[in-house]
Structure formats: structure tokens, C-alpha cells
Design an enzyme around this catalytic site. Structure first.
Site, mmCIF file in Angstrom:
data_model
loop_
_atom_site.group_PDB
_atom_site.id
_atom_site.type_symbol
_atom_site.label_atom_id
_atom_site.label_comp_id
_atom_site.label_asym_id
_atom_site.label_seq_id
_atom_site.Cartn_x
_atom_site.Cartn_y
_atom_site.Cartn_z
ATOM 1 C CG HIS A 79 -1.906 0.999 1.397
ATOM 2 N ND1 HIS A 79 -1.636 2.292 1.770
ATOM 3 C CD2 HIS A 79 -3.242 0.934 1.216
ATOM 4 C CE1 HIS A 79 -2.767 2.978 1.812
ATOM 5 N NE2 HIS A 79 -3.758 2.181 1.473
ATOM 6 C CG ASP B 260 0.218 -2.279 6.028
ATOM 7 O OD1 ASP B 260 -0.765 -2.495 6.754
ATOM 8 O OD2 ASP B 260 0.144 -1.651 4.951
ATOM 9 C CD GLN C 126 -7.221 -4.302 4.177
ATOM 10 O OE1 GLN C 126 -8.166 -4.966 4.609
ATOM 11 N NE2 GLN C 126 -7.391 -3.080 3.743
ATOM 12 C CE LYS D 243 -7.537 -0.122 6.274
ATOM 13 N NZ LYS D 243 -8.285 0.342 5.098
ATOM 14 C CB CYS E 95 -3.831 3.332 -1.610
ATOM 15 S SG CYS E 95 -5.083 4.568 -1.404
HETATM 16 N N1 PMP Z 1 -2.093 -0.611 4.520
HETATM 17 C C1 PMP Z 1 -3.063 -1.344 3.956
HETATM 18 C C2 PMP Z 1 -2.738 -2.717 3.470
HETATM 19 C C3 PMP Z 1 -4.346 -0.831 3.837
HETATM 20 O O1 PMP Z 1 -5.302 -1.551 3.262
HETATM 21 C C4 PMP Z 1 -4.607 0.469 4.338
HETATM 22 C C5 PMP Z 1 -5.998 1.067 4.218
HETATM 23 N N2 PMP Z 1 -6.507 1.077 2.914
HETATM 24 C C6 PMP Z 1 -3.572 1.187 4.914
HETATM 25 C C7 PMP Z 1 -2.330 0.619 4.991
HETATM 26 C C8 PMP Z 1 -3.761 2.567 5.450
HETATM 27 O O2 PMP Z 1 -4.618 2.531 6.531
HETATM 28 P P1 PMP Z 1 -5.209 3.897 7.127
HETATM 29 O O3 PMP Z 1 -5.810 4.615 5.958
HETATM 30 O O4 PMP Z 1 -6.218 3.437 8.118
HETATM 31 O O5 PMP Z 1 -4.086 4.639 7.730
#
Ligand code: PMP
Length: 407
Positions: free
Chosen positions: A124, A201, A204, A227, A365
Site C-alpha cells: 500500500h 503493515d 488487512q 477496519k 492505493c
Molecule cells: N495498509 C493497507 C494494506 C491498507 O489496506 C490500508 C488502508 N486502505 C492502509 C495501509 C492505510 O490505513 P489507514 O488509511 O487506516 O491509515
């Protein structure tokens, strides 16, 4: 016999009782943000109505009560991810903030020109851009583990990237674009052979499986409350205590200090050293309630239930003529991403929305991994334990309808 009746669990989620565009809502955008059960919303509401005060400051009883409630999430997260102690749990505003903290504190302190950071092709942007910003300033170098056609990491390529200059290995646990679950225990063990730290990270992963940071033996682990049935604006950075103790603060302000004068400031202990200013108190309290909610169901049961739904979804959508799955890993969690060669993802998404079905379309993203698969965008359905096979059937009907619409 399951301890939880998953058919009734939808009743806990007022948002799912609605119609959207004249159809009962089918919510399949859980990877962006999962829904909040009534108990969590009620807990946050109760705090605002009867318990609100600033934390860590007041001598008065209301502030002490708010502080106790606010601090509870530290113990709950510790137990949820099996950290050794609650001081390893730092409150942040989400995974993005957690990763920025590691980069700006650990990264700047420990990396210099020529040192290497290993990321994966499926990260991401939150686990790419902060490292890149730091690398530009320090002269550190980013290396990338490639992804195979099935959407898995090429572990042989990873082993070949490791060397004595490797200082950081930062990987996504479950990919939000492909659904792949990466072997982080093995990745961390290999990183440690070179004395590199392993950052994960987990945005998910934590919503979908039971996580044990001590068993995985990772050094940092980031997650977001929104999430996992909790509120937005709150997240966690787990870090091993001996690493956190050596890390400088990342933001300055109230609460993160020990003593302040114009000549010199000394800092608070971990984790407070990293938590400057008035924090998201209501969000922390809501997150505690969300962890209670998930724990009452049980993460093993959630994983089992979702596995069944995801298998069903993969089987059903694979039967749609012309549909191509992006990411075919056997380790898939929650996410089913797909494309059609002749229909744009956003057109599919728009038609599904008109039928009350919420999915995400776009690059999620994670532009590098979409580029790897030579697609500009995918349609992504992401599943949670409160989804049903009927939701998947409605998705499949919607996609079939979209196809006839465009053909
Ligand atoms: N890493 C991953 C794998 C994600 O799916 C997300 C959220 N789309 C993020 C980081 C970022 O999370 P947040 O927007 O809650 O900071």
C-alpha cells in the site's frame, strides 16, 4: 455447532438494515472500512454524553475515569495480538500514522547512506511513500521483492536481496489489492539473520485472523481500528519494547515530555513519548468496545466464516465469462479483485452501486502492484464475517447484469 449465529449477526449492524438506491445494501467494501456494530457506536455515544474529559491531566474524577477508559485499549490490543506488555502498544491515528512513526523515528535514527530497505511489490502507498521520503533525505536505498503471477511473494528473490546493508524489511501482512497473506514469520526470521528489523503493515490482517506478534517475532506491527469494527482516526503501532526504548520522539508537544525548559526538554517513557497532544479519546474507547465485540465472536471463528465466504465468492465470480481475477493466491483473505478486458472497473462499480452493492474500484492505493499486473484499476469486493452467501449471489448477478449492459 458454532457458538455464534452468523445469520443473526447482521442485526448488530444498523447500517446493513438500510436500502441503497432502492435495494437492500450489500456492503462489500470492508477492506476500505468495516462497519460498526451498535454496541461500539453506543459506547462512543455514552462517552460523549457522560464521560467526556481530557486524559492524563485532570485531578478531577471525570478526567480520571476518562483516562482509565482511554487506557483500556492498550491492554485489549496487547491481548488481541499477544504482545508481551501494554507499553509496547502505541496509540496512533491509523496504520499510515503508525508506519510514518517507524520511518521518522526508527528510520532516521538508524539508517544512513547506502543502507537498504526491502519492501514488496504489493505494498500500500502507506508503506512505500514514507520510506521513499526518508530514503531521499538519507541516501538509503529501497529494494523491492517481486510478486509472482499468482500474486505471491517471490521468496527466493527476497533471499537474494538480503545482505549486510539490509536494515529494514517492511511488508504488508495481507495485501489490500490481491488478498494474498504473506509469510511474515518466515520473512522476519530471514530479516533477523541479517540483523534487520521487520516491520509489518497489518491493516488487512488483524480484522480477519488471530495475530500473535510474539510467535511471528516481528519487530513492529501496524493496524487501523476502522477496519475492525472500530472508529476512524485511531490505530496502533506495536513495537518491541527494547526497540521503542531507544527511539526518539517523532512529534513534540504536551504529554510526551518529562521536563521542559527553554534550554532542554526530557521525554516521557514509552509509549507516551510517542503520543503528543490530546489524543483521540473517544476513538480509543470505541476501539476497546470493538475488540470486545470481535473477541466475543472469536477471531478463529471469524477466520473460518470468512474463509468459507471467500471460497464461495472466488468460485462464483470465476464462473463469469471474461472475468479475470487479479491475485490468485491460495492464502487469500477477504479480498477478491478482478477485471474485464473490455469494461472499465469504475463502470462495473457504478452499476453495482445502482443495485445497492458497495465495492471499491480503482488502484486501491497500491499502484505498483496494479502496474505489475498491467491493469489501471480493478473492481474489489472485500468480505467480512457479517456478509452472507446471498451478498455474493447479488454481487455475481450484478456483475452479469453489468456485462449485458455493456455488451
Ligand atoms: N495498509 C493497507 C494494506 C491498507 O489496506 C490500508 C488502508 N486502505 C492502509 C495501509 C492505510 O490505513 P489507514 O488509511 O487506516 O491509515
Amino acid at each position: 455447532i458454532p457458538a455464534v449465529d452468523f445469520d443473526k449477526i447482521r442485526d448488530d449492524f444498523p447500517v446493513l438494515q438500510q436500502e441503497m438506491n432502492g435495494h437492500p445494501l450489500v456492503y462489500l467494501d470492508n477492506a476500505a472500512s468495516s462497519q460498526m456494530p451498535k454496541k461500539v457506536a453506543d459506547r462512543i455515544d455514552h462517552y460523549h454524553r457522560y464521560e467526556h474529559a481530557n486524559v492524563h491531566r485532570g485531578i478531577h474524577t471525570l478526567s480520571q475515569k476518562a483516562t482509565d477508559a482511554y487506557e483500556e485499549a492498550r491492554w485489549k490490543v496487547r491481548d488481541l495480538i499477544n504482545a508481551e506488555n501494554q507499553h509496547e502498544i502505541i496509540y496512533t491515528t491509523g496504520t499510515t500514522d503508525s508506519l510514518n512513526l517507524v520511518v521518522n523515528s526508527y528510520g532516521y535514527k538508524n539508517l544512513s547512506e547506502g543502507d537498504e530497505i526491502i519492501l514488496t511489490e504489493m505494498e500500500h502507498h502507506a508503506n512505500i511513500v514514507p520510506w521513499q521520503m526518508m530514503a531521499k533525505e538519507t541516501g538509503a536505498v529501497i529494494k523491492v521483492i517481486p510478486v509472482t503471477d499468482s500474486g505471491d511473494l517471490d521468496m527466493e528473490a527476497y533471499k537474494a536481496l538480503l545482505n549486510d546493508r539490509t536494515k529494514i524489511v517492511s511488508v504488508v501482512h495481507v495485501s489490500n489489492a490481491l488478498g494474498t497473506t504473506n509469510p511474515v514469520k518466515e520473512i522476519a526470521a530471514l530479516a533477523h539473520e541479517y540483523d534487520a528489523v521487520c516491520v509489518v503493515d497489518g491493516a488487512q490482517a488483524v480484522p480477519h485472523k488471530s495475530i500473535d506478534v510474539r510467535d511471528l517475532d516481528v519487530d513492529f506491527y501496524a493496524l487501523s481500528a476502522h477496519k475492525m469494527c472500530g472508529p476512524t482516526g485511531f490505530g496502533i503501532l506495536y513495537g518491541k519494547k527494547h526497540l521503542l526504548d531507544e527511539m526518539p520522539p517523532y512529534r513534540g508537544g504536551g504529554d510526551m515530555i518529562d521536563k521542559v525548559s527553554f534550554e532542554e526538554t526530557t521525554y516521557n517513557v514509552v509509549p507516551f513519548r510517542f503520543e503528543a497532544g490530546t489524543p483521540p479519546i473517544a476513538a480509543s474507547i470505541g476501539f476497546s468496545a470493538a475488540i470486545d465485540y470481535l473477541s466475543n465472536i472469536g477471531m478463529e471463528l471469524i477466520e473460518e466464516r470468512e474463509y468459507e465466504l471467500v471460497e464461495y465468492a472466488v468460485e462464483k465470480v470465476s464462473g463469469i465469462d471474461g472475468l479475470r481475477l487479479i491475485g490468485k493466491s491460495d492464502t487469500r483473505a477477504s479480498v477478491v479483485s478482478f477485471v474485464f478486458d473490455d469494461i472499465h472497473a469504475s463502470d462495473i462499480g457504478t452499476i453495482l452501486d445502482k443495485r445497492g452493492i458497495a465495492v471499491r474500484t480503482g488502484h486501491h492505493c497500491a499502484q505498483p502492484i496494479l502496474r505489475r499486473f498491467e491493469v489501471p484499476a480493478t473492481t474489489r469486493a472485500s468480505i467480512s464475517f457479517y456478509n452472507t452467501k446471498e451478498d455474493i449471489d447479488r454481487l455475481v448477478d450484478g456483475i452479469e447484469y453489468a456485462k449485458t449492459f455493456f455488451e
